[in-house]
Design a protein around this motif. Structure first.
Motif, PDB file in Angstrom:
ATOM      1  N   LEU A 197      25.172  45.189  48.629  1.00  0.00           N
ATOM      2  CA  LEU A 197      26.571  45.598  48.715  1.00  0.00           C
ATOM      3  C   LEU A 197      27.397  44.602  49.531  1.00  0.00           C
ATOM      4  N   ARG A 198      26.777  43.965  50.512  1.00  0.00           N
ATOM      5  CA  ARG A 198      27.483  43.044  51.405  1.00  0.00           C
ATOM      6  C   ARG A 198      27.470  41.597  50.904  1.00  0.00           C
ATOM      7  N   LEU A 199      26.734  41.305  49.848  1.00  0.00           N
ATOM      8  CA  LEU A 199      26.554  39.931  49.395  1.00  0.00           C
ATOM      9  C   LEU A 199      27.270  39.689  48.070  1.00  0.00           C
ATOM     10  N   PRO A 200      27.768  38.463  47.845  1.00  0.00           N
ATOM     11  CA  PRO A 200      28.370  38.141  46.554  1.00  0.00           C
ATOM     12  C   PRO A 200      27.340  38.307  45.434  1.00  0.00           C
ATOM     13  N   GLN A 201      27.788  38.842  44.309  1.00  0.00           N
ATOM     14  CA  GLN A 201      26.869  39.034  43.191  1.00  0.00           C
ATOM     15  C   GLN A 201      27.640  38.932  41.882  1.00  0.00           C
ATOM     16  N   VAL A 202      26.928  38.658  40.804  1.00  0.00           N
ATOM     17  CA  VAL A 202      27.561  38.589  39.484  1.00  0.00           C
ATOM     18  C   VAL A 202      28.212  39.937  39.181  1.00  0.00           C
ATOM     19  N   GLY A 203      29.466  39.890  38.786  1.00  0.00           N
ATOM     20  CA  GLY A 203      30.186  41.128  38.526  1.00  0.00           C
ATOM     21  C   GLY A 203      30.292  41.426  37.043  1.00  0.00           C
ATOM     22  N   ILE A 204      30.028  42.674  36.686  1.00  0.00           N
ATOM     23  CA  ILE A 204      30.261  43.152  35.324  1.00  0.00           C
ATOM     24  C   ILE A 204      31.106  44.410  35.418  1.00  0.00           C
ATOM     25  N   ARG A 205      31.840  44.715  34.360  1.00  0.00           N
ATOM     26  CA  ARG A 205      32.682  45.913  34.381  1.00  0.00           C
ATOM     27  C   ARG A 205      31.829  47.133  34.709  1.00  0.00           C
ATOM     28  N   SER A 206      32.272  47.893  35.707  1.00  0.00           N
ATOM     29  CA  SER A 206      31.464  48.997  36.237  1.00  0.00           C
ATOM     30  C   SER A 206      32.345  50.223  36.459  1.00  0.00           C
ATOM     31  N   PRO A 207      32.522  51.068  35.432  1.00  0.00           N
ATOM     32  CA  PRO A 207      33.339  52.273  35.607  1.00  0.00           C
ATOM     33  C   PRO A 207      32.697  53.337  36.476  1.00  0.00           C
ATOM     34  N   PHE A 220      35.115  48.443  42.219  1.00  0.00           N
ATOM     35  CA  PHE A 220      36.461  48.382  42.796  1.00  0.00           C
ATOM     36  C   PHE A 220      37.408  47.645  41.850  1.00  0.00           C
ATOM     37  N   GLN A 221      36.985  46.493  41.343  1.00  0.00           N
ATOM     38  CA  GLN A 221      37.838  45.716  40.451  1.00  0.00           C
ATOM     39  C   GLN A 221      38.037  46.419  39.111  1.00  0.00           C
ATOM     40  N   THR A 222      37.042  47.164  38.673  1.00  0.00           N
ATOM     41  CA  THR A 222      37.193  47.921  37.426  1.00  0.00           C
ATOM     42  C   THR A 222      38.307  48.947  37.558  1.00  0.00           C
ATOM     43  N   ILE A 223      38.379  49.628  38.712  1.00  0.00           N
ATOM     44  CA  ILE A 223      39.482  50.567  38.946  1.00  0.00           C
ATOM     45  C   ILE A 223      40.811  49.818  38.955  1.00  0.00           C
ATOM     46  N   ASN A 224      40.841  48.651  39.583  1.00  0.00           N
ATOM     47  CA  ASN A 224      42.081  47.855  39.612  1.00  0.00           C
ATOM     48  C   ASN A 224      42.587  47.543  38.213  1.00  0.00           C
ATOM     49  N   GLU A 225      41.668  47.317  37.291  1.00  0.00           N
ATOM     50  CA  GLU A 225      42.070  46.870  35.955  1.00  0.00           C
ATOM     51  C   GLU A 225      42.272  48.001  34.964  1.00  0.00           C
ATOM     52  N   ILE A 226      41.451  49.052  35.035  1.00  0.00           N
ATOM     53  CA  ILE A 226      41.565  50.104  34.014  1.00  0.00           C
ATOM     54  C   ILE A 226      41.636  51.515  34.600  1.00  0.00           C
ATOM     55  N   GLY A 227      41.681  51.640  35.924  1.00  0.00           N
ATOM     56  CA  GLY A 227      41.674  52.959  36.555  1.00  0.00           C
ATOM     57  C   GLY A 227      42.959  53.242  37.310  1.00  0.00           C
ATOM     58  N   ASN A 228      42.895  54.256  38.155  1.00  0.00           N
ATOM     59  CA  ASN A 228      44.056  54.666  38.944  1.00  0.00           C
ATOM     60  C   ASN A 228      44.130  53.816  40.207  1.00  0.00           C
ATOM     61  N   HIS A 229      44.529  52.557  40.033  1.00  0.00           N
ATOM     62  CA  HIS A 229      44.552  51.636  41.161  1.00  0.00           C
ATOM     63  C   HIS A 229      45.622  52.010  42.179  1.00  0.00           C
ATOM     64  N   GLU A 230      46.700  52.634  41.723  1.00  0.00           N
ATOM     65  CA  GLU A 230      47.760  53.022  42.664  1.00  0.00           C
ATOM     66  C   GLU A 230      47.229  54.054  43.658  1.00  0.00           C
ATOM     67  N   LEU A 231      46.498  55.044  43.170  1.00  0.00           N
ATOM     68  CA  LEU A 231      45.930  56.064  44.064  1.00  0.00           C
ATOM     69  C   LEU A 231      44.876  55.440  44.970  1.00  0.00           C
ATOM     70  N   LEU A 232      44.038  54.561  44.425  1.00  0.00           N
ATOM     71  CA  LEU A 232      43.012  53.915  45.235  1.00  0.00           C
ATOM     72  C   LEU A 232      43.632  53.200  46.425  1.00  0.00           C
ATOM     73  N   HIS A 233      44.659  52.409  46.197  1.00  0.00           N
ATOM     74  CA  HIS A 233      45.250  51.640  47.292  1.00  0.00           C
ATOM     75  C   HIS A 233      46.111  52.513  48.199  1.00  0.00           C
ATOM     76  N   ARG A 234      46.650  53.605  47.672  1.00  0.00           N
ATOM     77  CA  ARG A 234      47.374  54.541  48.541  1.00  0.00           C
ATOM     78  C   ARG A 234      46.428  55.217  49.517  1.00  0.00           C
ATOM     79  N   VAL A 235      45.248  55.628  49.034  1.00  0.00           N
ATOM     80  CA  VAL A 235      44.246  56.236  49.906  1.00  0.00           C
ATOM     81  C   VAL A 235      43.767  55.234  50.946  1.00  0.00           C
TER      82      VAL A 235
END
Length: 362
Positions: A197-207, A220-235
């Motif tokens: 979790l703390r180390l860089p790793q190959v990223g794939i879309r992960s809903p 996290f990036q999957t939410i940014n692109e296809i999820g409720n990113h506004e709520l995520l960053h508000r929280v």
């Protein structure tokens, strides 16, 4: 599919316990009262649907360690797990083989004594029964509505869900299997030094966030692109004022980053506190772009600073709009904070003579 009622008998400190659930369920009580036992009992039904019943019980020391350990009464040699859902009523009873009576060294494997499935709304009558398993034989209702005997012997150590693979013949069994397999459970996140979790790793879309959070940056990036990113960053803004979170993807390797006001470079995941990473995991798990019907969290407030409790309560309340939630907690204060946002079903447990029981005022 909404879970209406759970019944647990003969599991560790749970001699007999029944709970009628709501959309957001909070289970509280002191250390040692049996909260985690209840969480594990519910998770055991999920593991059974995945064909992992024996493996899950092996992690607890085998079936004999998982059975009721208090004063024995008639019928206490078996474990019973039962869940009534909107469409189905499911029950499994487990015991163990006596090594002196069977030619096996695997005496810590569970032995399924019975397993039944009914249509909800018709009580537990023979006419509404879809599955009737006794030991290694089973009768099932097929796609034509006829009750037929399953032609093969059922393995004693696993649920029928882990062995039947004919959805075209037994559609209801297949449907419930998919429902139980879709439940999600989060207990420990891998926030220790050196964890993936703390180390860089190959990223794939992960809903969906992994149960240990190892794909946090990609989820996290999957939410940014296809999820409720506004709520995520508000929280996250409510939890960590003057801070922003983003994903660095240098050379295709994903890593969660934190930019704080007054610090002139982003902080990498290796530099973040356990509590910060744990809250990030909770937020990403709950705001999945693919929300499950049922999601369980065991003591989500662990290692979190008290200042994060209001944001966690808001997050849980928001998540309950899309998923039925099960939350075990040490904190009645968290339950009170959630109530500021939505209704909850509150259960307070205590231990009485070694048995987990419901507190009188819950």
């Amino acid at each position: 599919m909404f879970v209406k009622k759970l019944q647990i008998r003969g599991y560790r400190s749970l001699r007999q316990l029944e709970l009628e659930l709501g959309q957001l369920n909070v289970i509280c009580g002191p250390n040692g009262c049996g909260k985690s036992n209840l969480y594990k009992a519910v998770k055991l039904m999920h593991e059974a649907s995945r064909g992992q019943l024996s493996a899950a019980l092996a992690q607890e020391g085998g079936i004999q360690k998982a059975l009721w350990a208090g004063e024995k009464r008639t019928g206490d040699s078996k474990m019973q797990l039962s869940a009534m859902l909107e469409d189905f009523d499911y029950e499994i009873q487990l015991g163990y083989e006596m090594s002196s009576l069977s030619n096996t060294l695997f005496s810590l494997d569970p032995s399924v004594k019975s397993e039944s499935l009914w249509m909800t709304g018709h009580r537990r009558r023979p006419s509404s029964r879809l599955v009737e398993r006794v030991n290694q034989t089973a009768k099932l209702t097929n796609f034509s509505g006829e009750q037929v005997r399953y032609p093969l012997s059922i393995a004693a150590h696993e649920s029928i869900f882990g062995q039947l693979s004919e959805p075209h013949l037994y559609p209801e069994v297949s449907q419930l299997r998919e429902v139980l397999q879709g439940w999600r459970f989060y207990h420990e996140f891998a926030v220790w030094p050196g964890s993936p979790l703390r180390l860089p790793q190959v990223g794939i879309r992960s809903p969906v966030l992994a149960h240990d959070g190892h794909n946090l940056a990609a989820a996290f990036q999957t939410i940014n692109e296809i999820g409720n990113h506004e709520l995520l960053h508000r929280v996250l803004s409510a939890a960590f004022p003057d801070s922003e979170f983003f994903v660095d993807a240098s050379m295709g390797r994903f890593q969660i980053m934190m930019q704080r006001k007054g610090i002139f470079r982003p902080l990498e995941a290796t530099e973040l506190s356990d509590g910060t990473l744990r809250f990030l995991c909770l937020a990403v798990a709950m705001l999945s772009p693919r929300p499950p019907a049922f999601m369980a969290f065991n003591e989500p407030e662990n290692s979190l600073h008290p200042s994060l409790m209001p944001a966690l309560a808001m997050l849980l309340a928001e998540t309950s709009r899309y998923s039925q939630l099960w939350v075990t907690s040490h904190s009645p204060e968290l339950a009170a904070l959630i109530r500021q946002h939505t209704e909850i079903r509150y259960f307070e447990l205590k231990q009485q003579s070694g048995e987990t029981v419901m507190a009188e005022d819950s």
